[in-house]
Write a protein that holds these residues in place. Structure first.
Motif, PDB file in Angstrom:
ATOM      1  N   LYS A   1      -7.293  -4.267  -8.782  1.00  0.00           N
ATOM      2  CA  LYS A   1      -5.896  -3.326  -7.970  1.00  0.00           C
ATOM      3  C   LYS A   1      -7.496  -2.792  -7.159  1.00  0.00           C
ATOM      4  O   LYS A   1      -6.556  -2.067  -6.565  1.00  0.00           O
ATOM      5  N   THR A   2      -8.271  -3.005  -7.217  1.00  0.00           N
ATOM      6  CA  THR A   2      -9.507  -1.869  -6.195  1.00  0.00           C
ATOM      7  C   THR A   2     -10.515  -2.958  -6.400  1.00  0.00           C
ATOM      8  O   THR A   2     -11.295  -3.744  -6.675  1.00  0.00           O
ATOM      9  N   ARG A   3     -11.398  -2.349  -4.914  1.00  0.00           N
ATOM     10  CA  ARG A   3     -12.565  -3.285  -4.789  1.00  0.00           C
ATOM     11  C   ARG A   3     -13.821  -3.125  -6.190  1.00  0.00           C
ATOM     12  O   ARG A   3     -14.340  -3.572  -6.192  1.00  0.00           O
TER      13      ARG A   3
ATOM     14  N   SER B   1     -15.100  -6.895   4.721  1.00  0.00           N
ATOM     15  CA  SER B   1     -13.855  -7.322   4.935  1.00  0.00           C
ATOM     16  C   SER B   1     -13.834  -7.857   6.794  1.00  0.00           C
ATOM     17  O   SER B   1     -14.764  -7.343   7.510  1.00  0.00           O
TER      18      SER B   1
ATOM     19  N   SER C   1      -7.513  -7.287   8.037  1.00  0.00           N
ATOM     20  CA  SER C   1      -7.219  -7.127   7.193  1.00  0.00           C
ATOM     21  C   SER C   1      -6.816  -8.884   6.364  1.00  0.00           C
ATOM     22  O   SER C   1      -5.531  -8.435   6.440  1.00  0.00           O
TER      23      SER C   1
ATOM     24  N   ILE D   1      -1.582  -7.094  -3.132  1.00  0.00           N
ATOM     25  CA  ILE D   1      -2.902  -6.525  -1.857  1.00  0.00           C
ATOM     26  C   ILE D   1      -3.445  -5.471  -1.902  1.00  0.00           C
ATOM     27  O   ILE D   1      -3.255  -4.314  -2.794  1.00  0.00           O
ATOM     28  N   ILE D   2      -5.247  -5.555  -2.265  1.00  0.00           N
ATOM     29  CA  ILE D   2      -6.200  -4.332  -2.538  1.00  0.00           C
ATOM     30  C   ILE D   2      -7.141  -3.299  -1.130  1.00  0.00           C
ATOM     31  O   ILE D   2      -6.502  -3.942  -0.364  1.00  0.00           O
ATOM     32  N   PRO D   3      -6.438  -2.032  -1.474  1.00  0.00           N
ATOM     33  CA  PRO D   3      -8.388  -1.074  -0.264  1.00  0.00           C
ATOM     34  C   PRO D   3      -9.228  -2.147  -0.607  1.00  0.00           C
ATOM     35  O   PRO D   3      -9.639  -2.084  -1.921  1.00  0.00           O
ATOM     36  N   TRP D   4      -9.726  -2.539   0.793  1.00  0.00           N
ATOM     37  CA  TRP D   4     -10.900  -2.907   0.576  1.00  0.00           C
ATOM     38  C   TRP D   4     -11.074  -1.641   2.284  1.00  0.00           C
ATOM     39  O   TRP D   4     -11.643  -2.371   2.860  1.00  0.00           O
TER      40      TRP D   4
ATOM     41  N   LYS E   1      -7.375  -3.895   4.188  1.00  0.00           N
ATOM     42  CA  LYS E   1      -6.121  -4.593   2.945  1.00  0.00           C
ATOM     43  C   LYS E   1      -6.813  -6.151   2.725  1.00  0.00           C
ATOM     44  O   LYS E   1      -6.354  -6.340   3.506  1.00  0.00           O
TER      45      LYS E   1
ATOM     46  N   ASP F   1      -6.063  -9.744   0.189  1.00  0.00           N
ATOM     47  CA  ASP F   1      -5.712 -10.200  -1.489  1.00  0.00           C
ATOM     48  C   ASP F   1      -6.695 -11.830  -1.087  1.00  0.00           C
ATOM     49  O   ASP F   1      -6.383 -12.623  -2.442  1.00  0.00           O
TER      50      ASP F   1
END
Length: 160
Positions: free
Chosen positions: A26-28, A65, A68, A93-96, A100, A102
């Motif tokens: 779920k997260t970086r 990244s 996105s 999709i996760i925040p980076w 964002k 995947d």
């Protein structure tokens, strides 16, 4: 061109064991930890904490990244014993950083390597990752052997 790998050849850089599909990350932070722990379990690294620290050092110095679309966390580390690529797709999709993603492709390179292997791999992969069809394939393909073949073909391609 065949790349110099500390303990193997080009075929060892990625295998189906290096491909993780539809992971529930779920997260970086959870992705970086996942990469480091799996690198140690796969025998790529002999110290997951050192590998994680080196991934964060690179990550904190500049965003890995690309728009996105995906992230390419990478590290040169003394804890890494054999050059490897890990590929991860996430369920969501996760925040980076500001993006964002995947799709995550991680490059793990021994600190001491010939010919700046990390730059060569990063350059070849980054160029191919601008191809929408290639990215779509990596995000949707479920056959790990096919993914490996395509990535190996990409990094083995001769420069014009």
């Amino acid at each position: 061109m065949k790349y110099y790998l500390e303990k193997g050849d080009i075929m060892d850089i990625i295998s189906k064991d290096h491909i993780f599909l539809d992971e529930d990350l779920k997260t970086r932070d959870s992705v970086i930890e996942f990469i480091a722990k799996n690198a140690e379990q796969l025998g790529i690294s002999d110290d997951s904490e050192e590998t994680e620290k080196d991934l964060w050092e690179r990550e904190n110095s500049f965003a890995t990244s690309i728009d996105s679309i995906l992230a390419i966390p990478h590290a040169k580390s003394e804890s890494i014993k054999v050059a490897s690529i890990l590929m991860i797709t996430t369920k969501e999709i996760i925040p980076w950083g500001d993006a964002k993603v995947d799709l995550i492709i991680s490059l793990l390179i021994p600190k001491e390597n010939k010919d700046n292997l990390h730059l060569t791999l990063l350059s070849k992969l980054s160029a191919k990752l601008m191809d929408d069809d290639f990215v779509r394939f990596l995000k949707t393909e479920k056959n790990k052997e096919e993914i490996c073949k395509v990535i190996l073909k990409t990094i083995s391609a001769k420069e014009n």
